[in-house]
Structure formats: C-alpha cells, structure tokens
Design an enzyme around this catalytic site. Structure first.
Site, mmCIF file in Angstrom:
data_model
loop_
_atom_site.group_PDB
_atom_site.id
_atom_site.type_symbol
_atom_site.label_atom_id
_atom_site.label_comp_id
_atom_site.label_asym_id
_atom_site.label_seq_id
_atom_site.Cartn_x
_atom_site.Cartn_y
_atom_site.Cartn_z
ATOM 1 N N LYS A 22 0.274 -0.994 -0.212
ATOM 2 C CA LYS A 22 -0.164 -0.246 -0.290
ATOM 3 C C LYS A 22 1.113 0.929 0.091
ATOM 4 O O LYS A 22 0.022 1.850 -0.439
ATOM 5 C CB LYS A 22 -1.016 -0.111 1.274
ATOM 6 C CG LYS A 22 -1.511 1.160 1.432
ATOM 7 C CD LYS A 22 -2.170 0.986 2.748
ATOM 8 C CE LYS A 22 -1.450 1.729 4.176
ATOM 9 N NZ LYS A 22 -1.409 3.611 4.297
ATOM 10 N N ASN A 23 2.503 1.238 1.034
ATOM 11 C CA ASN A 23 2.672 2.531 1.065
ATOM 12 C C ASN A 23 3.776 2.522 -0.403
ATOM 13 O O ASN A 23 4.009 3.972 0.068
ATOM 14 C CB ASN A 23 3.414 3.143 2.870
ATOM 15 C CG ASN A 23 2.256 3.312 3.316
ATOM 16 O OD1 ASN A 23 1.297 3.410 3.078
ATOM 17 N ND2 ASN A 23 2.227 2.414 4.844
ATOM 18 N N CYS A 116 -5.413 7.398 8.410
ATOM 19 C CA CYS A 116 -5.709 7.753 10.529
ATOM 20 C C CYS A 116 -5.579 8.244 11.225
ATOM 21 O O CYS A 116 -4.330 8.928 10.214
ATOM 22 C CB CYS A 116 -4.850 6.125 10.637
ATOM 23 S SG CYS A 116 -5.552 4.787 9.294
ATOM 24 N N ARG A 121 -0.390 14.270 12.723
ATOM 25 C CA ARG A 121 0.499 14.194 11.555
ATOM 26 C C ARG A 121 0.485 14.719 10.906
ATOM 27 O O ARG A 121 0.342 16.060 9.354
ATOM 28 C CB ARG A 121 -0.222 13.094 10.670
ATOM 29 C CG ARG A 121 -0.905 11.746 11.926
ATOM 30 C CD ARG A 121 -1.781 10.898 11.048
ATOM 31 N NE ARG A 121 -0.743 10.346 9.444
ATOM 32 C CZ ARG A 121 -0.977 8.991 8.949
ATOM 33 N NH1 ARG A 121 -2.106 8.992 9.319
ATOM 34 N NH2 ARG A 121 0.106 8.652 8.052
ATOM 35 N N PRO A 122 1.950 16.262 11.237
ATOM 36 C CA PRO A 122 1.891 17.700 10.264
ATOM 37 C C PRO A 122 2.051 17.201 9.184
ATOM 38 O O PRO A 122 3.112 15.806 9.137
ATOM 39 C CB PRO A 122 2.839 18.419 11.429
ATOM 40 C CG PRO A 122 3.418 16.816 12.530
ATOM 41 C CD PRO A 122 2.194 16.057 12.990
ATOM 42 N N ASP A 304 3.570 0.363 12.474
ATOM 43 C CA ASP A 304 2.755 -0.027 11.850
ATOM 44 C C ASP A 304 1.837 -1.704 11.707
ATOM 45 O O ASP A 304 1.232 -2.394 11.435
ATOM 46 C CB ASP A 304 2.607 -0.220 9.744
ATOM 47 C CG ASP A 304 2.553 1.122 9.364
ATOM 48 O OD1 ASP A 304 2.342 1.574 10.275
ATOM 49 O OD2 ASP A 304 2.903 1.671 8.537
ATOM 50 N N ARG A 396 -9.273 -0.228 3.715
ATOM 51 C CA ARG A 396 -8.005 1.337 2.654
ATOM 52 C C ARG A 396 -6.829 0.654 2.521
ATOM 53 O O ARG A 396 -6.113 0.970 1.480
ATOM 54 C CB ARG A 396 -8.305 1.792 3.899
ATOM 55 C CG ARG A 396 -9.687 3.514 3.739
ATOM 56 C CD ARG A 396 -9.088 4.839 4.361
ATOM 57 N NE ARG A 396 -7.571 4.705 4.424
ATOM 58 C CZ ARG A 396 -6.686 4.912 5.860
ATOM 59 N NH1 ARG A 396 -7.194 5.236 6.819
ATOM 60 N NH2 ARG A 396 -5.419 5.269 5.938
HETATM 61 N N1 EPU Z 1 6.318 14.423 11.191
HETATM 62 C C1 EPU Z 1 6.127 15.075 11.356
HETATM 63 N N2 EPU Z 1 6.316 16.468 10.601
HETATM 64 C C2 EPU Z 1 6.487 16.034 9.174
HETATM 65 C C3 EPU Z 1 6.220 14.760 9.489
HETATM 66 C C4 EPU Z 1 6.773 13.716 9.240
HETATM 67 O O1 EPU Z 1 6.524 16.028 12.578
HETATM 68 O O2 EPU Z 1 6.243 16.691 7.493
HETATM 69 C C5 EPU Z 1 6.211 13.133 11.855
HETATM 70 C C6 EPU Z 1 5.090 12.692 12.286
HETATM 71 O O3 EPU Z 1 4.183 13.286 12.618
HETATM 72 C C7 EPU Z 1 5.490 11.306 12.977
HETATM 73 C C8 EPU Z 1 7.059 11.117 12.343
HETATM 74 O O4 EPU Z 1 7.227 11.970 11.678
HETATM 75 O O5 EPU Z 1 5.573 11.536 14.271
HETATM 76 C C9 EPU Z 1 7.203 9.997 11.091
HETATM 77 O O6 EPU Z 1 6.173 10.051 9.772
HETATM 78 P P1 EPU Z 1 6.672 9.937 8.417
HETATM 79 O O7 EPU Z 1 6.062 11.216 7.823
HETATM 80 O O8 EPU Z 1 7.348 9.065 8.187
HETATM 81 O O9 EPU Z 1 4.370 8.946 8.489
HETATM 82 P P2 EPU Z 1 4.189 9.486 6.928
HETATM 83 O O10 EPU Z 1 4.732 9.787 6.194
HETATM 84 O O11 EPU Z 1 2.728 10.123 7.388
HETATM 85 C C10 EPU Z 1 4.011 6.729 6.432
HETATM 86 C C11 EPU Z 1 2.698 5.827 5.993
HETATM 87 C C12 EPU Z 1 2.710 5.341 7.501
HETATM 88 C C13 EPU Z 1 3.456 4.579 8.481
HETATM 89 C C14 EPU Z 1 4.401 6.336 8.990
HETATM 90 C C15 EPU Z 1 5.570 5.397 9.463
HETATM 91 C C16 EPU Z 1 1.910 6.013 3.827
HETATM 92 C C17 EPU Z 1 1.066 6.955 3.723
HETATM 93 N N3 EPU Z 1 1.877 5.986 5.324
HETATM 94 O O12 EPU Z 1 3.454 7.683 6.911
HETATM 95 O O13 EPU Z 1 1.310 4.671 7.793
HETATM 96 O O14 EPU Z 1 3.038 4.672 9.674
HETATM 97 O O15 EPU Z 1 5.084 6.386 7.255
HETATM 98 O O16 EPU Z 1 6.258 4.075 9.163
HETATM 99 O O17 EPU Z 1 3.270 5.897 3.330
HETATM 100 C C18 EPU Z 1 -0.196 2.346 7.825
HETATM 101 O O18 EPU Z 1 0.235 2.395 6.594
HETATM 102 O O19 EPU Z 1 -1.078 2.195 8.600
HETATM 103 C C19 EPU Z 1 0.228 3.525 8.199
HETATM 104 C C20 EPU Z 1 0.204 4.777 9.156
#
Ligand code: EPU
Length: 417
Positions: A22-23, A116, A121-122, A304, A396
C-alpha cells in the site's frame, strides 16, 4: 452499515499471497503523473486507498485503466486542477500530489490530506523542503498553494526521517535544475521502490535506501513499466495471525529482509517459523515468551505492526511491553481488546500486556487501519462471534482480506446490517 463478522477459533491453513505494498503504490501512482507518456504499474493492491487515488487522477484529467493488479496511467492530458478537500481528505497519500504537481507544473494547490487519526500528522517537513527548492508555500484555511518560478537543486536536511517528506521531496526535486542532496532521509523499502520507478522514467536518483539521497534534475521523464514491492506490513499481519491459529500457514510473495526486525521478534518469543526465499511457513504454539517492543523508523520494529503483534503478546506467559514512538494515538483499540478479555494496561506511550488471556467475541469498532487488522486477529482467536464496525479503515489497506482469510479456513464474512 457494512461490518465484518467472525466466528473464532478455526485453524487457518493453506497459502496467503501477499499483495503489492500500500505505502509504495500510493506514492507510485502520483509519481506516474510526472511522465510525459504512459506508465504501467504491476502488483497494485485492491484497496480503497487506490480507488481514492484513481479518483484524484481522473479529477486531474488523467486516463486510468486497471486490469487486476495492473494499472496503466496516461498522464498526457493532466491539468493542474486544485485538489479540493472532499477528495484530498480521503487518504493520507494525497499529499504526494503536492510534490508531483509542483514538479510537473511548478504549482500545486492541494488541501490537507486525510488518513487514520493516529496522531497530529503535520507536514511541516515536506513544506520546508519545497521552500528549500525555491517554492513559496501559502496556507489558506487548509488549502496549500505551493509554487515556484523555478525549482532549484538544494541541500536539505530533514528534521525527522519522514517517509512522506522523503518521497514528496524526491518527486519535487526530480526535474529541478541542478543537484539536490537530501540528508537524514527515511530508509524504508518503499522509498527505494519510488526511486526505482522514477529512475526507470529517466530520473537520476542515487542513494535511495541509505540516509542520503542525491538527485540530479532532468528536463523530461518518460513512460515505463514498474512493479510494486510486496507489502511487508500485510505480510507481518498475517504472520502474527499464523502464530496464533496457523497450521502450516504459508505466507508467500514476501521479501524477508524487509521484515527482519519483525521476524527476529517472532523468533525471540518462540514462534515456529520457517523462512524461505520469498515465503514463510508458520504453525501456532499454545504459549509464547514475553518481550519488549519499541517501535522505530525502518529498519527498526515498524509502528504499523505493533498493533497486530500486541494480540500475539496476549498469549505470552509473563509481562510484555509495547512502546509506540512514531504516532501518539495508536492505542485507541486497547479498550476493545480489554472488553474481549485481554489483560492490557496503557500508560503514556506504552502498553503492558500482563499475562495470557482468553478472548471472547464482542461487537467492536476498527479505530484505525492496523488496529482494525489487529481486531480481526483478536476475533479469529476469540470464543464465539465478533462483529467489527467502521471497517472502511481496514479496507483502505488490506487487499481482499475477507477472501484471503476465507480461503485458508477462517470463518469471516462481510455483512450489511
Ligand atoms: N512528521 C512531522 N512532520 C512532517 C512529517 C512527519 O513531524 O512533516 C512526524 C510524524 O508526525 C511522525 C513521524 O514524523 O511522528 C514519522 O512520520 P512519516 O512522515 O514518516 O509518516 P507518513 O509518511 O505520514 C508513512 C506511512 C504510515 C507509517 C509511517 C511510518 C504512508 C502513506 N503512510 O506515514 O503508514 O506509519 O510512514 O512508517 O506511507 C499505515 O500504513 O497504517 C500507516 C499509518
């Protein structure tokens, strides 16, 4: 309302084939817009996040065809329409249109993404990176306008090794003039998958999979064929399930190296697992040893998978702990598990799983995608009937989950009530 109904305590045996990640797919699909002609992606999972992405592609004017797991995207007719909240909020990955449209048109207007509710999630790190490449970002309510006269290569250091920011900045920088160096990037296999697609399209990206990615901008990108890697989180979810009710359950189409931290925890608690080149075979045991889990960025233990693993730890003798370090809100399902009989307490960002517990079927609610998968596992080991509502979260991200589980003997169905 659609729900999932489960009759617990039936063994699962046979083979589950893992779908595309998915990701990865949710990034590869927006990335395809950067090409001037057709991109064919294979191993795309059958999940509602992909349907939501197709809706956005079509809203932008791309032509999309899907035949089983193959998706063909024709980006030539794409227009730079602002993406409104009604569709951006359907999934997290709508934020990848920021990077992709910025690179293609030097301007992107995208509303805040959904996904979710597992934390605030900033997206500040994504936006700072766009600015470093020469873009200006204006935020009006929750609409983000990101534009640049010219995108110029830059040296960028990510404050957190964010998966989303790493991918979004690769997308934005791929056609910038000059060289971009991004330090402290995420190491996830999904990053490598996206870089591989972009390189097949003619991009010049090196270092994906290491902490430093170097991108030399190119003027044009062309169509290509690429494959999505197997979903390591889907694989880990079924492995946890197999350790609880599997009888020689074979989980195939996996890349074991992508699951090293998870598999080593399975082995540590005593799971009976045989690993092959692209498969694992697991048979359940009655009791496991306890352990301590701390979620971490890849290659650490994946956030995850902590929720599915927690169910497994309810069958360990002795006290286990699970500490969540990535998302502040990933224990919303625990009260439901306690209602079913689990002996778990939550304190701050950790849970303590006290001793082996017997689960009883209940009416519960999926609180997020991975929690929903954990609840399915709980239902499959519970005595009696479990009904799960709010299942849109689960659909999803888990491709054909009802069919895959039914095929291996689980008593699980989709009901409308
Ligand atoms: N963060 C910030 N600022 C940002 C971006 C991230 O503070 O601009 C923080 C987040 O709040 C979090 C950490 O950095 O505490 C890591 O966030 P990341 O950006 O890596 O997460 P993401 O890209 O939003 C993806 C996956 C998530 C998975 C995370 C961590 C996708 C679409 N989502 O999220 O997947 O948990 O990486 O591995 O790729 C899931 O599949 O259930 C899922 C939530």
């Amino acid at each position: 309302m659609r729900k999932i109904k489960i009759e617990g305590r039936f063994p699962v045996t046979g083979t589950i084939r893992i779908s595309g990640a998915k990701n990865s797919s949710v990034a590869l699909v927006p990335a395809a817009l950067l090409a001037d002609d057709n991109v064919i992606l294979d191993n795309i999972p059958d999940i509602s996040d992909i349907e939501a992405l197709c809706e956005i592609l079509e809203f932008l004017g791309a032509e999309v065809t899907r035949k089983q797991s193959v998706m063909e995207i024709h980006p030539a007719t794409v227009k730079n329409n602002p993406i409104p909240e009604e569709i951006s909020s359907k999934l997290r990955a709508s934020y990848y249109f920021m990077g992709a449209l910025l690179a293609k048109f030097k301007k992107a207007i995208v509303c805040f993404p959904g996904g979710c509710g597992i934390g605030a999630r900033p997206i500040d790190i994504h936006l700072k990176g766009f600015e470093a490449l020469g873009a200006t970002v204006t935020v009006d309510d929750n609409k983000y306008t990101i534009e640049a006269q010219e995108l110029r290569g830059a040296n960028i250091y990510l404050d957190i090794a964010s998966v989303g920011a790493t991918i979004n900045l690769m997308l934005a920088a791929v056609k910038a003039t000059g060289t971009t160096v991004i330090e402290n990037v995420s190491l996830e296999p999904e990053i490598v998958n996206v870089a591989t697609l972009l390189n097949k399209m003619g991009a010049k990206i090196s270092g994906a999979g290491t902490g430093r990615i170097v991108i030399t901008g190119v003027e044009q990108l062309h169509g290509c064929f690429a494959e999505v890697i197997p979903d390591r989180i889907e694989a880990g979810t079924y492995m946890a399930l197999a350790a609880l009710c599997g009888e020689n359950l074979r989980i195939e189409n996996i890349i074991p190296e992508h699951l090293e931290s998870f598999i080593s925890k399975l082995q540590e608690i005593g799971v009976n697992i045989k690993i092959g080149t692209d498969y694992a075979i697991i048979t359940k045991k009655e009791k496991y040893k306890p352990t301590e889990i701390i979620t971490a960025l890849y290659p650490g233990f994946p956030t995850d998978l902590q929720q599915p693993f927690t169910i497994l730890l309810t069958q360990s003798t002795g006290k286990s702990t699970v500490t969540e370090t990535i998302w502040e809100n990933r224990f919303m399902h625990i009260p439901y598990l306690v209602e079913m009989g689990a002996r778990i307490t939550v304190k701050d960002q950790s849970v303590a799983i006290i001793e082996p517990s017997t689960f009883e079927g209940k009416d519960i609610e999926a609180t997020d995608l991975r929690a929903g998968a954990a609840m399915i596992i709980a239902g499959l080991i519970a005595k009696g009937t479990t009904t799960i509502s709010n299942i849109e979260h689960i659909l999803r991200g888990y491709s054909n989950i009802i069919e895959k589980l039914t095929n291996v003997g689980a008593h699980i169905s989709l009901i409308d009530e």
